[in-house]
Motif scaffolding. Structure first.
Motif, PDB file in Angstrom:
ATOM      1  N   HIS A   3       0.878  -1.167   0.000  1.00 18.97           N
ATOM      2  CA  HIS A   3       0.000   0.000   0.000  1.00 18.97           C
ATOM      3  C   HIS A   3       0.911   1.211   0.000  1.00 18.97           C
ATOM      4  CE1 HIS A   3      -3.322   2.670   1.164  1.00 18.97           C
ATOM      5  NE2 HIS A   3      -2.425   3.261   1.918  1.00 18.97           N
ATOM      6  N   ARG A   4       1.063   1.850  -1.128  1.00 16.73           N
ATOM      7  CA  ARG A   4       1.997   2.969  -1.249  1.00 16.73           C
ATOM      8  C   ARG A   4       1.268   4.285  -1.007  1.00 16.73           C
ATOM      9  NH1 ARG A   4       6.445   3.053  -4.637  1.00 16.73           N
ATOM     10  NH2 ARG A   4       6.921   0.997  -3.863  1.00 16.73           N
ATOM     11  N   ASP A   6       0.098   7.895  -1.508  1.00 21.09           N
ATOM     12  CA  ASP A   6      -0.093   8.627  -2.752  1.00 21.09           C
ATOM     13  C   ASP A   6       0.606   9.991  -2.645  1.00 21.09           C
ATOM     14  OD1 ASP A   6      -0.979  10.081  -4.887  1.00 21.09           O
ATOM     15  OD2 ASP A   6      -3.122   9.881  -4.432  1.00 21.09           O
ATOM     16  N   SER A   8       0.470  12.576  -4.304  1.00 22.26           N
ATOM     17  CA  SER A   8      -0.368  13.767  -4.531  1.00 22.26           C
ATOM     18  C   SER A   8      -1.025  14.222  -3.222  1.00 22.26           C
ATOM     19  CB  SER A   8      -1.419  13.495  -5.609  1.00 22.26           C
ATOM     20  OG  SER A   8      -2.402  12.615  -5.101  1.00 22.26           O
ATOM     21  N   ARG A   9      -0.952  13.366  -2.191  1.00 28.48           N
ATOM     22  CA  ARG A   9      -1.507  13.733  -0.874  1.00 28.48           C
ATOM     23  C   ARG A   9      -0.382  14.108   0.107  1.00 28.48           C
ATOM     24  NH1 ARG A   9      -3.698  10.011   1.940  1.00 28.48           N
ATOM     25  NH2 ARG A   9      -5.072  11.406   3.067  1.00 28.48           N
ATOM     26  N   HIS A  69      10.342   8.096  -4.126  1.00 25.85           N
ATOM     27  CA  HIS A  69       9.523   8.942  -4.992  1.00 25.85           C
ATOM     28  C   HIS A  69      10.159  10.318  -5.245  1.00 25.85           C
ATOM     29  CE1 HIS A  69       6.065  10.475  -7.015  1.00 25.85           C
ATOM     30  NE2 HIS A  69       5.558   9.259  -6.977  1.00 25.85           N
TER      31      HIS A  69
END
Ligand SMILES: C[S@@+](CC[C@H](N)C(=O)[O-])C[C@H]1O[C@@H](n2cnc3c(N)ncnc32)[C@H](O)[C@@H]1O
Length: 190
Positions: A3-4, A6, A8-9, A69
């Motif tokens: 479960h990566r 996100d 963008s959050r 990331h």
């Protein structure tokens, strides 16, 4: 099960609310992180822990911050620059296993173990990267239903983490539980 988070959050990671319920500098100081030490912040995100860690290890200490990331790396770089910190080295997590020229005093795994598969492999890496007297600080979500954070099915309990840590020769030395927000485990080589 992966479960990566996100990216963008990513604003959530540095929200004022989070600073209220997880006081990063206090948590790091509770673990024993202190001036002159070296710390690897693995899965550093936007630098929620990187920045206070860099303050705690100064003078004379250094923080290495890595994330898979690029968006997180850009954010942590901006945070470190904005704070005028000169003791943080930021680099992308290599695809091959991370190696360091010198063992570190601390590996910080903050809210990242539940994102990697298998988590035992990351614990084994942390074990390899710390000095004989080094420690690993794991911070994770409690394994209980909550209105925020990752789904219950991916959360790891302290017992699950310890069952992965023990065969590696790691033992628990400190624990702090702050449900529903987090728990923290300090591990050292036995
Ligand atoms: C929930 S965020 C936590 C970020 C930070 N540690 C914090 O507490 O604010 C998890 C971070 O781990 C990173 N991550 C996940 N898997 C990773 C891996 N295999 N190697 C490096 N970073 C990873 C994600 O990109 C993300 O920034």
């Amino acid at each position: 099960m992966e479960h990566r988070f996100d990216p963008s959050r990513k604003h959530v990671l540095d929200s004022p609310a989070r600073h209220q319920y997880t006081r990063p500098q206090e948590l790091l100081a509770w673990a024993g992180i202190a001036a002159g030490q070296t710390l690897l912040d693995f899965g550093c995100g936007t630098g929620f822990f990187t920045v206070p860690a860099a303050r705690l290890v100064a003078p004379g200490g250094q923080v290495l911050a890595t994330d898979i990331h690029p968006e997180m790396l850009a954010a942590v770089r901006a945070a470190v620059t904005a704070q005028g910190l000169d003791n943080v080295e930021i680099f992308p997590t290599p695809e091959a296993e991370l190696s360091l020229s010198t063992p570190v005093d601390w590996v910080l795994l903050a809210f990242v173990l539940h994102e990697v598969s298998p988590p035992g492999q990351l614990l084994a890496l942390a074990h390899k990267l710390i000095a004989p007297t080094g420690r690993i600080l794991v911070v994770e979500w409690p394994r209980e239903p909550a209105s925020h954070g990752p789904p219950l099915k991916v959360r790891l309990s302290p017992e699950q983490i310890l069952s992965l840590a023990r065969p590696l020769g790691l033992v628990e030395v400190q624990r702090q539980e702050q449900p529903p927000h987090y728990y923290a485990l300090v591990l050292k080589k036995s």
